[in-house]
Motif scaffolding. Structure first.
Motif, PDB file in Angstrom:
ATOM      1  N   THR A  29       0.851  -1.177   0.000  1.00  0.00           N
ATOM      2  CA  THR A  29       0.000   0.000   0.000  1.00  0.00           C
ATOM      3  C   THR A  29       0.891   1.234   0.000  1.00  0.00           C
ATOM      4  O   THR A  29       2.058   1.169   0.348  1.00  0.00           O
ATOM      5  CB  THR A  29      -0.905   0.038   1.254  1.00  0.00           C
ATOM      6  OG1 THR A  29      -0.069   0.063   2.395  1.00  0.00           O
ATOM      7  CG2 THR A  29      -1.823  -1.153   1.310  1.00  0.00           C
ATOM      8  N   LYS A  30       0.278   2.369  -0.349  1.00  0.00           N
ATOM      9  CA  LYS A  30       1.058   3.613  -0.467  1.00  0.00           C
ATOM     10  C   LYS A  30       1.797   3.952   0.818  1.00  0.00           C
ATOM     11  O   LYS A  30       2.869   4.507   0.792  1.00  0.00           O
ATOM     12  CB  LYS A  30       0.128   4.760  -0.864  1.00  0.00           C
ATOM     13  CG  LYS A  30      -0.111   4.821  -2.362  1.00  0.00           C
ATOM     14  CD  LYS A  30      -0.009   6.260  -2.863  1.00  0.00           C
ATOM     15  CE  LYS A  30      -0.042   6.309  -4.361  1.00  0.00           C
ATOM     16  NZ  LYS A  30      -1.431   6.404  -4.879  1.00  0.00           N
ATOM     17  N   SER A  31       1.158   3.617   1.949  1.00  0.00           N
ATOM     18  CA  SER A  31       1.775   4.009   3.217  1.00  0.00           C
ATOM     19  C   SER A  31       2.974   3.121   3.560  1.00  0.00           C
ATOM     20  O   SER A  31       3.692   3.386   4.492  1.00  0.00           O
ATOM     21  CB  SER A  31       0.746   3.927   4.340  1.00  0.00           C
ATOM     22  OG  SER A  31       0.280   2.600   4.447  1.00  0.00           O
ATOM     23  N   GLN A  32       3.163   2.051   2.801  1.00  0.00           N
ATOM     24  CA  GLN A  32       4.300   1.170   3.067  1.00  0.00           C
ATOM     25  C   GLN A  32       5.350   1.310   1.982  1.00  0.00           C
ATOM     26  O   GLN A  32       5.048   1.385   0.816  1.00  0.00           O
ATOM     27  CB  GLN A  32       3.840  -0.297   3.101  1.00  0.00           C
ATOM     28  CG  GLN A  32       2.984  -0.592   4.290  1.00  0.00           C
ATOM     29  CD  GLN A  32       2.609  -2.050   4.357  1.00  0.00           C
ATOM     30  OE1 GLN A  32       2.831  -2.808   3.415  1.00  0.00           O
ATOM     31  NE2 GLN A  32       2.032  -2.443   5.455  1.00  0.00           N
ATOM     32  N   GLN A  33       6.585   1.359   2.419  1.00  0.00           N
ATOM     33  CA  GLN A  33       7.673   1.497   1.473  1.00  0.00           C
ATOM     34  C   GLN A  33       8.782   0.548   1.864  1.00  0.00           C
ATOM     35  O   GLN A  33       8.865   0.136   3.010  1.00  0.00           O
ATOM     36  CB  GLN A  33       8.226   2.918   1.560  1.00  0.00           C
ATOM     37  CG  GLN A  33       7.185   3.979   1.384  1.00  0.00           C
ATOM     38  CD  GLN A  33       7.488   4.875   0.217  1.00  0.00           C
ATOM     39  OE1 GLN A  33       8.620   5.297   0.037  1.00  0.00           O
ATOM     40  NE2 GLN A  33       6.506   5.144  -0.586  1.00  0.00           N
ATOM     41  N   TRP A  34       9.627   0.269   0.922  1.00  0.00           N
ATOM     42  CA  TRP A  34      10.803  -0.546   1.225  1.00  0.00           C
ATOM     43  C   TRP A  34      11.994   0.366   1.468  1.00  0.00           C
ATOM     44  O   TRP A  34      12.203   1.325   0.747  1.00  0.00           O
ATOM     45  CB  TRP A  34      11.118  -1.496   0.061  1.00  0.00           C
ATOM     46  CG  TRP A  34      10.051  -2.509  -0.180  1.00  0.00           C
ATOM     47  CD1 TRP A  34       9.067  -2.433  -1.110  1.00  0.00           C
ATOM     48  CD2 TRP A  34       9.862  -3.731   0.524  1.00  0.00           C
ATOM     49  NE1 TRP A  34       8.250  -3.544  -1.026  1.00  0.00           N
ATOM     50  CE2 TRP A  34       8.724  -4.363  -0.039  1.00  0.00           C
ATOM     51  CE3 TRP A  34      10.520  -4.366   1.576  1.00  0.00           C
ATOM     52  CZ2 TRP A  34       8.244  -5.589   0.415  1.00  0.00           C
ATOM     53  CZ3 TRP A  34      10.043  -5.594   2.024  1.00  0.00           C
ATOM     54  CH2 TRP A  34       8.923  -6.187   1.455  1.00  0.00           C
ATOM     55  N   ILE A  35      12.752   0.033   2.464  1.00  0.00           N
ATOM     56  CA  ILE A  35      13.969   0.778   2.758  1.00  0.00           C
ATOM     57  C   ILE A  35      15.134  -0.118   2.373  1.00  0.00           C
ATOM     58  O   ILE A  35      15.166  -1.288   2.770  1.00  0.00           O
ATOM     59  CB  ILE A  35      14.058   1.093   4.262  1.00  0.00           C
ATOM     60  CG1 ILE A  35      12.922   2.017   4.680  1.00  0.00           C
ATOM     61  CG2 ILE A  35      15.409   1.699   4.615  1.00  0.00           C
ATOM     62  CD1 ILE A  35      12.784   2.132   6.174  1.00  0.00           C
ATOM     63  N   LYS A  36      16.059   0.434   1.618  1.00  0.00           N
ATOM     64  CA  LYS A  36      17.189  -0.375   1.205  1.00  0.00           C
ATOM     65  C   LYS A  36      18.229  -0.427   2.324  1.00  0.00           C
ATOM     66  O   LYS A  36      18.624   0.590   2.869  1.00  0.00           O
ATOM     67  CB  LYS A  36      17.809   0.238  -0.053  1.00  0.00           C
ATOM     68  CG  LYS A  36      18.470  -0.776  -0.917  1.00  0.00           C
ATOM     69  CD  LYS A  36      18.625  -0.258  -2.333  1.00  0.00           C
ATOM     70  CE  LYS A  36      19.540  -1.172  -3.123  1.00  0.00           C
ATOM     71  NZ  LYS A  36      19.170  -2.595  -3.072  1.00  0.00           N
ATOM     72  N   VAL A  37      18.630  -1.629   2.676  1.00  0.00           N
ATOM     73  CA  VAL A  37      19.666  -1.800   3.706  1.00  0.00           C
ATOM     74  C   VAL A  37      20.813  -2.569   3.060  1.00  0.00           C
ATOM     75  O   VAL A  37      20.694  -3.762   2.779  1.00  0.00           O
ATOM     76  CB  VAL A  37      19.131  -2.620   4.909  1.00  0.00           C
ATOM     77  CG1 VAL A  37      20.206  -2.750   5.985  1.00  0.00           C
ATOM     78  CG2 VAL A  37      17.880  -1.984   5.489  1.00  0.00           C
ATOM     79  N   GLY A  38      21.904  -1.864   2.810  1.00  0.00           N
ATOM     80  CA  GLY A  38      23.005  -2.511   2.095  1.00  0.00           C
ATOM     81  C   GLY A  38      22.556  -2.872   0.687  1.00  0.00           C
ATOM     82  O   GLY A  38      21.564  -2.349   0.176  1.00  0.00           O
ATOM     83  N   LYS A  39      23.299  -3.816   0.061  1.00  0.00           N
ATOM     84  CA  LYS A  39      23.004  -4.154  -1.333  1.00  0.00           C
ATOM     85  C   LYS A  39      21.928  -5.222  -1.456  1.00  0.00           C
ATOM     86  O   LYS A  39      21.204  -5.289  -2.423  1.00  0.00           O
ATOM     87  CB  LYS A  39      24.282  -4.687  -1.991  1.00  0.00           C
ATOM     88  CG  LYS A  39      25.171  -3.593  -2.516  1.00  0.00           C
ATOM     89  CD  LYS A  39      26.194  -4.182  -3.492  1.00  0.00           C
ATOM     90  CE  LYS A  39      27.363  -3.242  -3.637  1.00  0.00           C
ATOM     91  NZ  LYS A  39      28.628  -3.826  -3.201  1.00  0.00           N
ATOM     92  N   GLU A  40      21.878  -6.078  -0.433  1.00  0.00           N
ATOM     93  CA  GLU A  40      21.090  -7.292  -0.631  1.00  0.00           C
ATOM     94  C   GLU A  40      19.811  -7.386   0.179  1.00  0.00           C
ATOM     95  O   GLU A  40      19.158  -8.411   0.187  1.00  0.00           O
ATOM     96  CB  GLU A  40      21.967  -8.506  -0.303  1.00  0.00           C
ATOM     97  CG  GLU A  40      23.106  -8.659  -1.254  1.00  0.00           C
ATOM     98  CD  GLU A  40      24.172  -9.552  -0.668  1.00  0.00           C
ATOM     99  OE1 GLU A  40      23.872 -10.724  -0.451  1.00  0.00           O
ATOM    100  OE2 GLU A  40      25.272  -9.063  -0.406  1.00  0.00           O
ATOM    101  N   MET A  41      19.486  -6.311   0.906  1.00  0.00           N
ATOM    102  CA  MET A  41      18.326  -6.423   1.782  1.00  0.00           C
ATOM    103  C   MET A  41      17.416  -5.220   1.651  1.00  0.00           C
ATOM    104  O   MET A  41      17.868  -4.085   1.521  1.00  0.00           O
ATOM    105  CB  MET A  41      18.844  -6.544   3.217  1.00  0.00           C
ATOM    106  CG  MET A  41      17.772  -6.674   4.255  1.00  0.00           C
ATOM    107  SD  MET A  41      18.595  -6.914   5.866  1.00  0.00           S
ATOM    108  CE  MET A  41      17.347  -6.300   6.951  1.00  0.00           C
ATOM    109  N   GLU A  42      16.112  -5.486   1.706  1.00  0.00           N
ATOM    110  CA  GLU A  42      15.119  -4.420   1.755  1.00  0.00           C
ATOM    111  C   GLU A  42      14.227  -4.663   2.956  1.00  0.00           C
ATOM    112  O   GLU A  42      13.840  -5.798   3.224  1.00  0.00           O
ATOM    113  CB  GLU A  42      14.265  -4.424   0.482  1.00  0.00           C
ATOM    114  CG  GLU A  42      15.016  -3.989  -0.766  1.00  0.00           C
ATOM    115  CD  GLU A  42      14.204  -4.175  -2.044  1.00  0.00           C
ATOM    116  OE1 GLU A  42      14.795  -4.022  -3.130  1.00  0.00           O
ATOM    117  OE2 GLU A  42      13.003  -4.498  -1.952  1.00  0.00           O
ATOM    118  N   LEU A  43      13.906  -3.561   3.633  1.00  0.00           N
ATOM    119  CA  LEU A  43      13.134  -3.668   4.865  1.00  0.00           C
ATOM    120  C   LEU A  43      11.826  -2.902   4.689  1.00  0.00           C
ATOM    121  O   LEU A  43      11.837  -1.780   4.198  1.00  0.00           O
ATOM    122  CB  LEU A  43      13.967  -3.039   5.993  1.00  0.00           C
ATOM    123  CG  LEU A  43      13.455  -3.124   7.408  1.00  0.00           C
ATOM    124  CD1 LEU A  43      13.470  -4.571   7.896  1.00  0.00           C
ATOM    125  CD2 LEU A  43      14.324  -2.258   8.324  1.00  0.00           C
TER     126      LEU A  43
END
Ligand code: GDP
Length: 282
Positions: free
Chosen positions: A155-169
C-alpha cells in the motif's frame, strides 16, 4: 507508544501482519532482552507461518548480560538465529544483515537454480509496542535511506527501505500484542514500558519489582537507595526507601503512592543498573 489491546485490535494486528508476511522473505522478531518471554507474541509461529526468522534481544544494554547470554542459548536451542542489540546506540545492529542473508540463503539458491537473477531479500520487523521497532528501522536505514516504494501489493503508506546491497526492509513494522498470561507478566510489561502505566497500580508494580530485586539483585537495590541492610518485610522496605527519599505525608508518615511511583520511575530510567526480570531457568 502503548496500545490497549482488545480482541478486535489483536485480530486486526494479526490480519495485518499476515498480509505483510506475503511480501517478505525473512522475519526479524524483536524481543525485550529483559523479558524475552513476556515480550513475545503468543501466536508468533502462526503469524509467521514458517518463514525464516531471526530473533533480536533488544535493549540488551538495560538487561543483565549473563542472563541475556542464557536467553540467547535458550532460543538458539529452539533453532533460531539470535542476536543481542542496543538499537538506540546501534550496537549489534551490524550483525542483522549477515543473519538475514544466512536465513535467506536457501531461497537465493533456489532462484539461482531456476536461472533467475536473485533479488534483494525482503525483511519485516515484528514486535510488541515500545520494544524498539522504529528505532531499529531508523538505525538500519541510517545514511543509506533510499525509499523504493510502489511494488505490487504494497500500500502507499508502506515502502521498502534499502539496507546494504542485498536487503530491503518494510518501513512499517508489524505491531503485535504481548502475552497477558498472568499478573507477573503484566508487571514485567508495565515496568519495561510495553503497556500503559495507567493500567497498573504503581504500588503493585513496584512491590513486584522490589521482590525481584531483593531476590536477584540485592546489591543493586541497596546501592540505589543507600541501604545497608534489606529488611525482610516488603512494607518495611517501602518505608525505608520512602523515608530516605523524603516521600512523606503529614505526621511524618510514608507517602506510599509517591514512594511506589519513584521506584517505578527509577526502574524505567534504568537507575538500578542492568536488570533482567525473567530468566530461562524460571
Ligand atoms: P516501537 O514502539 O517498537 O517502535 O519502539 P520505539 O522504537 O519507539 O522505542 C521505544 C523506546 O525505547 C524509545 O524511547 C527508544 O529510544 C527506546 N529504545 C529502543 N531501543 C533501545 C535499546 O536498544 N536500548 C535502550 N536503552 N532503549 C531503546
Amino acid at each position: 507508544m502503548s496500545i490497549q489491546w482488545f480482541p478486535g485490535h489483536m485480530a486486526k494486528a494479526k490480519r495485518e501482519a499476515k498480509e505483510k508476511m506475503k511480501l517478505i522473505d525473512v522475519v526479524i522478531e524483536l524481543l525485550d532482552a529483559r523479558i524475552p518471554l513476556s515480550s513475545r507474541n503468543p501466536v508468533i509461529d502462526e503469524i509467521t507461518g514458517g518463514k525464516p526468522r531471526i530473533i533480536i534481544l533488544n535493549k540488551a544494554d538495560l538487561a543483565d548480560p549473563e542472563i541475556t547470554k542464557a536467553w540467547k542459548a535458550y532460543f538458539e536451542s529452539e533453532g533460531h538465529h539470535v542476536l543481542e542489540a542496543d538499537a538506540q546506540k546501534g550496537k549489534g545492529v551490524q550483525g542483522i544483515g549477515p543473519a538475514v542473508r544466512e536465513e535467506a540463503a536457501g531461497m537465493i539458491e533456489k532462484m539461482k537454480r531456476k536461472g533467475m537473477n536473485p533479488r534483494a531479500i525482503r525483511a519485516l520487523i515484528l514486535g510488541i509496542p515500545n520494544v524498539g521497532k522504529s528505532t531499529l528501522i531508523n538505525r538500519l536505514a541510517s545514511k543509506k535511506i533510499a525509499r523504493i516504494g510502489d511494488r505490487p501489493g504494497v500500500t502507499k503508506s508502506q515502502q521498502w527501505i534499502k539496507v546494504g546491497k542485498e536487503m530491503e526492509l518494510l518501513d512499517t513494522p508489524g505491531i503485535l500484542w504481548p502475552k497477558f498470561d498472568d499478573e507477573a507478566v503484566g508487571y514485567r510489561l508495565a515496568l519495561t514500558g510495553a503497556i500503559k502505566e495507567e493500567l497498573f497500580d504503581f504500588q503493585d508494580s513496584s512491590a513486584f519489582l522490589l521482590k525481584e530485586l531483593k531476590k536477584s539483585y540485592p546489591e543493586l537495590l541497596k546501592s540505589r537507595y543507600s541501604l545497608e541492610e534489606l529488611p525482610d518485610d516488603l512494607l518495611a522496605l517501602f518505608d525505608e526507601i520512602g523515608r530516605r527519599r523524603g516521600c512523606l505525608i503529614s505526621g511524618g508518615n510514608i507517602d506510599y503512592d509517591r514512594t511506589a511511583e519513584l521506584i517505578f520511575r527509577d526502574f524505567r530510567a534504568g537507575k538500578f543498573g542492568r536488570v533482567s526480570l525473567e530468566q530461562p531457568a524460571d
